[in-house]
Write a protein that holds these residues in place. Sequence first.
Motif, PDB file in Angstrom:
ATOM      1  N   ILE A  98       0.814  -1.232   0.003  1.00  0.00           N
ATOM      2  CA  ILE A  98      -0.044   0.142   0.023  1.00  0.00           C
ATOM      3  C   ILE A  98       0.827   1.199   0.045  1.00  0.00           C
ATOM      4  O   ILE A  98       1.903   1.291   0.553  1.00  0.00           O
ATOM      5  CB  ILE A  98      -0.654  -0.059   1.296  1.00  0.00           C
ATOM      6  CG1 ILE A  98      -1.899   1.220   1.081  1.00  0.00           C
ATOM      7  CG2 ILE A  98      -0.209  -0.119   2.429  1.00  0.00           C
ATOM      8  CD1 ILE A  98      -2.958   1.301   2.091  1.00  0.00           C
ATOM      9  N   SER A  99       0.590   2.185  -0.962  1.00  0.00           N
ATOM     10  CA  SER A  99       1.428   3.518  -0.927  1.00  0.00           C
ATOM     11  C   SER A  99       0.343   4.793  -1.152  1.00  0.00           C
ATOM     12  O   SER A  99      -0.706   4.341  -1.486  1.00  0.00           O
ATOM     13  CB  SER A  99       2.375   3.409  -2.035  1.00  0.00           C
ATOM     14  OG  SER A  99       1.664   3.354  -3.160  1.00  0.00           O
ATOM     15  N   LEU A 100       0.926   5.792  -0.535  1.00  0.00           N
ATOM     16  CA  LEU A 100       0.273   7.140  -0.644  1.00  0.00           C
ATOM     17  C   LEU A 100       1.152   8.106  -1.284  1.00  0.00           C
ATOM     18  O   LEU A 100       2.459   8.314  -0.577  1.00  0.00           O
ATOM     19  CB  LEU A 100      -0.264   7.491   0.858  1.00  0.00           C
ATOM     20  CG  LEU A 100      -1.292   8.577   0.761  1.00  0.00           C
ATOM     21  CD1 LEU A 100      -2.670   8.159   0.017  1.00  0.00           C
ATOM     22  CD2 LEU A 100      -1.623   9.000   2.181  1.00  0.00           C
ATOM     23  N   GLU A 101       0.485   8.633  -2.462  1.00  0.00           N
ATOM     24  CA  GLU A 101       1.558   9.460  -3.241  1.00  0.00           C
ATOM     25  C   GLU A 101       0.777  10.644  -3.352  1.00  0.00           C
ATOM     26  O   GLU A 101      -0.267  10.876  -3.652  1.00  0.00           O
ATOM     27  CB  GLU A 101       1.999   8.763  -4.509  1.00  0.00           C
ATOM     28  CG  GLU A 101       2.711   7.393  -4.193  1.00  0.00           C
ATOM     29  CD  GLU A 101       2.917   6.722  -5.559  1.00  0.00           C
ATOM     30  OE1 GLU A 101       3.749   5.995  -5.680  1.00  0.00           O
ATOM     31  OE2 GLU A 101       2.150   7.313  -6.632  1.00  0.00           O
ATOM     32  N   ARG A 102       1.557  11.625  -3.788  1.00  0.00           N
ATOM     33  CA  ARG A 102       0.929  13.144  -4.025  1.00  0.00           C
ATOM     34  C   ARG A 102       2.260  13.949  -4.655  1.00  0.00           C
ATOM     35  O   ARG A 102       3.251  13.960  -4.040  1.00  0.00           O
ATOM     36  CB  ARG A 102       0.527  13.955  -2.879  1.00  0.00           C
ATOM     37  CG  ARG A 102      -0.258  15.098  -3.376  1.00  0.00           C
ATOM     38  CD  ARG A 102      -0.773  16.066  -2.249  1.00  0.00           C
ATOM     39  NE  ARG A 102      -1.339  17.207  -2.811  1.00  0.00           N
ATOM     40  CZ  ARG A 102      -1.606  18.139  -1.806  1.00  0.00           C
ATOM     41  NH1 ARG A 102      -1.680  18.053  -0.470  1.00  0.00           N
ATOM     42  NH2 ARG A 102      -1.987  19.468  -2.293  1.00  0.00           N
ATOM     43  N   PRO A 103       1.911  14.681  -5.755  1.00  0.00           N
ATOM     44  CA  PRO A 103       2.742  15.827  -6.164  1.00  0.00           C
ATOM     45  C   PRO A 103       2.844  16.892  -5.424  1.00  0.00           C
ATOM     46  O   PRO A 103       1.806  17.141  -4.797  1.00  0.00           O
ATOM     47  CB  PRO A 103       2.509  16.032  -7.691  1.00  0.00           C
ATOM     48  CG  PRO A 103       1.422  15.081  -8.126  1.00  0.00           C
ATOM     49  CD  PRO A 103       0.663  14.263  -6.832  1.00  0.00           C
ATOM     50  N   VAL A 104       4.126  17.628  -5.122  1.00  0.00           N
ATOM     51  CA  VAL A 104       4.048  18.742  -4.164  1.00  0.00           C
ATOM     52  C   VAL A 104       4.690  19.759  -5.295  1.00  0.00           C
ATOM     53  O   VAL A 104       5.565  19.723  -6.244  1.00  0.00           O
ATOM     54  CB  VAL A 104       4.998  18.565  -3.170  1.00  0.00           C
ATOM     55  CG1 VAL A 104       4.454  17.439  -2.187  1.00  0.00           C
ATOM     56  CG2 VAL A 104       6.334  18.042  -3.545  1.00  0.00           C
ATOM     57  N   ARG A 105       4.254  21.118  -4.947  1.00  0.00           N
ATOM     58  CA  ARG A 105       4.778  22.427  -5.602  1.00  0.00           C
ATOM     59  C   ARG A 105       6.150  22.760  -4.975  1.00  0.00           C
ATOM     60  O   ARG A 105       6.147  22.921  -3.782  1.00  0.00           O
ATOM     61  CB  ARG A 105       3.655  23.523  -5.551  1.00  0.00           C
ATOM     62  CG  ARG A 105       2.307  23.019  -6.371  1.00  0.00           C
ATOM     63  CD  ARG A 105       1.410  24.123  -6.175  1.00  0.00           C
ATOM     64  NE  ARG A 105       0.864  24.245  -4.917  1.00  0.00           N
ATOM     65  CZ  ARG A 105      -0.158  24.973  -4.383  1.00  0.00           C
ATOM     66  NH1 ARG A 105      -0.650  25.864  -5.416  1.00  0.00           N
ATOM     67  NH2 ARG A 105      -0.694  25.036  -3.271  1.00  0.00           N
ATOM     68  N   TRP A 106       7.032  23.145  -5.713  1.00  0.00           N
ATOM     69  CA  TRP A 106       8.108  23.544  -5.175  1.00  0.00           C
ATOM     70  C   TRP A 106       8.999  24.789  -6.155  1.00  0.00           C
ATOM     71  O   TRP A 106       8.069  25.272  -6.911  1.00  0.00           O
ATOM     72  CB  TRP A 106       9.329  22.395  -5.138  1.00  0.00           C
ATOM     73  CG  TRP A 106       9.581  21.776  -6.516  1.00  0.00           C
ATOM     74  CD1 TRP A 106       9.138  22.188  -7.675  1.00  0.00           C
ATOM     75  CD2 TRP A 106      10.656  21.041  -6.625  1.00  0.00           C
ATOM     76  NE1 TRP A 106       9.654  21.237  -8.706  1.00  0.00           N
ATOM     77  CE2 TRP A 106      10.871  20.487  -8.081  1.00  0.00           C
ATOM     78  CE3 TRP A 106      11.545  20.212  -6.025  1.00  0.00           C
ATOM     79  CZ2 TRP A 106      11.668  19.525  -8.627  1.00  0.00           C
ATOM     80  CZ3 TRP A 106      12.570  19.321  -6.390  1.00  0.00           C
ATOM     81  CH2 TRP A 106      12.471  19.147  -7.630  1.00  0.00           C
ATOM     82  N   PHE A 107       9.960  25.435  -5.671  1.00  0.00           N
ATOM     83  CA  PHE A 107      10.437  26.585  -6.338  1.00  0.00           C
ATOM     84  C   PHE A 107       9.567  27.755  -6.347  1.00  0.00           C
ATOM     85  O   PHE A 107       9.250  28.471  -7.277  1.00  0.00           O
ATOM     86  CB  PHE A 107      10.914  26.152  -7.815  1.00  0.00           C
ATOM     87  CG  PHE A 107      11.782  25.250  -8.133  1.00  0.00           C
ATOM     88  CD1 PHE A 107      13.265  25.699  -7.589  1.00  0.00           C
ATOM     89  CD2 PHE A 107      11.823  23.763  -8.449  1.00  0.00           C
ATOM     90  CE1 PHE A 107      14.437  24.747  -7.549  1.00  0.00           C
ATOM     91  CE2 PHE A 107      12.936  23.026  -8.795  1.00  0.00           C
ATOM     92  CZ  PHE A 107      14.140  23.340  -8.363  1.00  0.00           C
ATOM     93  N   ASP A 273       6.877  19.232 -11.043  1.00  0.00           N
ATOM     94  CA  ASP A 273       6.724  19.039  -9.746  1.00  0.00           C
ATOM     95  C   ASP A 273       6.997  17.456  -9.195  1.00  0.00           C
ATOM     96  O   ASP A 273       6.819  16.358  -9.976  1.00  0.00           O
ATOM     97  CB  ASP A 273       5.095  19.114  -8.948  1.00  0.00           C
ATOM     98  CG  ASP A 273       5.070  20.608  -9.324  1.00  0.00           C
ATOM     99  OD1 ASP A 273       5.870  21.554  -9.100  1.00  0.00           O
ATOM    100  OD2 ASP A 273       3.824  20.975  -9.513  1.00  0.00           O
ATOM    101  N   PRO A 274       7.721  17.168  -8.344  1.00  0.00           N
ATOM    102  CA  PRO A 274       8.148  15.955  -7.880  1.00  0.00           C
ATOM    103  C   PRO A 274       6.796  15.145  -7.095  1.00  0.00           C
ATOM    104  O   PRO A 274       6.064  15.859  -6.483  1.00  0.00           O
ATOM    105  CB  PRO A 274       9.275  15.809  -6.934  1.00  0.00           C
ATOM    106  CG  PRO A 274       8.949  17.299  -5.953  1.00  0.00           C
ATOM    107  CD  PRO A 274       8.577  18.128  -7.297  1.00  0.00           C
ATOM    108  N   ALA A 296       9.317  10.471  -7.266  1.00  0.00           N
ATOM    109  CA  ALA A 296       9.554  10.441  -8.502  1.00  0.00           C
ATOM    110  C   ALA A 296       9.333  12.108  -9.188  1.00  0.00           C
ATOM    111  O   ALA A 296       8.735  12.772  -8.816  1.00  0.00           O
ATOM    112  CB  ALA A 296       8.221   9.635  -9.329  1.00  0.00           C
ATOM    113  N   ILE A 297      10.096  11.921 -10.230  1.00  0.00           N
ATOM    114  CA  ILE A 297      10.275  13.397 -10.900  1.00  0.00           C
ATOM    115  C   ILE A 297      10.201  13.131 -12.193  1.00  0.00           C
ATOM    116  O   ILE A 297      11.049  12.471 -12.908  1.00  0.00           O
ATOM    117  CB  ILE A 297      11.713  14.138 -10.566  1.00  0.00           C
ATOM    118  CG1 ILE A 297      12.376  14.225  -9.018  1.00  0.00           C
ATOM    119  CG2 ILE A 297      11.847  15.450 -11.288  1.00  0.00           C
ATOM    120  CD1 ILE A 297      13.519  14.567  -8.792  1.00  0.00           C
ATOM    121  N   PRO A 298       8.958  13.702 -12.894  1.00  0.00           N
ATOM    122  CA  PRO A 298       8.778  13.579 -14.320  1.00  0.00           C
ATOM    123  C   PRO A 298       9.787  14.504 -15.008  1.00  0.00           C
ATOM    124  O   PRO A 298      10.431  15.387 -14.632  1.00  0.00           O
ATOM    125  CB  PRO A 298       7.382  14.373 -14.122  1.00  0.00           C
ATOM    126  CG  PRO A 298       6.701  14.388 -13.081  1.00  0.00           C
ATOM    127  CD  PRO A 298       8.112  14.387 -12.124  1.00  0.00           C
TER     128      PRO A 298
END
Length: 420
Positions: A98-107, A273-274, A296-298
């Motif tokens: 089970i995993s919980l993921e979310r992109p985050v805003r940076w810079f 965003d990672p 993960a980084i697109p």
Amino acid sequence: MRLTRFSQALLVSVLAISSAGSVAETISGNTAESLLPDSNLIRQTLTQLPAMRTSRFQQDIADAQDQKLQSGGHEWQLRLSQTERKETGNIRTRDQEISLERPVRWFGKTEHDMRLGEKGREVAKIAYADSWHESARTLLNDWFDSLRTQAAVTQYEQQLQLSRQLRDIAAKRVKAGEAARLDLQLAETEVSKLEAQLQTAEMQHARQLELLQYHYPALKLPVVRELPIPSAASAEHRIEAIMEDNHELELATLEADYAKLQLSRTAKDEMPDPVIGVRAARERNGQDTLVGFSIAIPLGGQSRRADTGQAAGKAGMAQARLDVVRQKVWREALKVTQQRNQMYTIWKALDQAKRQSEQQSQLMMKAYQLGEISLSDSLQIRKTALETAFSAQQAQLDALFAEARFELDAHRLWPFDAHH
């Protein structure tokens, strides 16, 4: 000798009117605003217009967009997986993860989005104010169109009354044997012509009232018996008074700023965003337990750079539109300012001519009653007086409209800020 005395009386009367014209104007203290409905009623009417309701929904959309930008467009993603493992010796085990993921805003993207949302709300607010002003302009135009048709009806009623008086005089002279029957026929023809013109004016006024009531059902056109005297422009009535506070120009400025912010924000998206996450797993039927962290980084590509190029084009268009709007607003301000001066000058000249023409018409009627002139000459003077009076009346309304329009564009009449 009678004709000589009449000519002298005519000259004296014209000179008297010329010297008394300015005195008559200073007596009245009314303004163009006295012709308009109550300001509170106007504000209630404008608020209910379809264009204003549309702008209000745009504000709701901007508020929702602001909330979205503050929270961010990324969402949490829950991932579940189960794997069946077959080992040597026909041993089967199961693995769960089970995993919980979310992109985050940076810079700095979060702060930038907050600025973008706030700017969007400002744009929507000024767009509402600009819609308010445009709706007020339309209402003012429709209102004065109704006043013009009403004034035309009043003018024809007055002229018809005078023509009937002239017809009665002709009838008495014909009955007394002092005039030919043709005079009475000419007088009756003139009365019939004015009756037809009055009916036409009444139809136009009724049609204009229907349009006014359809668009603004809460407004009722007042019965204007005497128009107020237009006021001359002063030092305050200049282009800068309109340019200093103009919703259309302010809206174009904010839209250009908003487009620049969008460009800057889109450029930041070239750095993707990672995606961060936490994971937990059970392997070999629970013999092994795993807890971990993932990132993960697109890898950005040509599509993101194309988005930046598109945003740059929109920013350039918004800036170019700002320059166009600035020129447009300046031209309109110049037009409104010049019209106020020109309409007042035209009305002054036509009002003076109307006074002289009316006095001449009255003297000609008396002259005809005394048998000093023919009826055809008197009718010609009456026709000239009618045309002059009608032109002066319309010029007076045009001057009053130009006065009200300037006050509206300068935000001194029905101001948006007073409504809020």
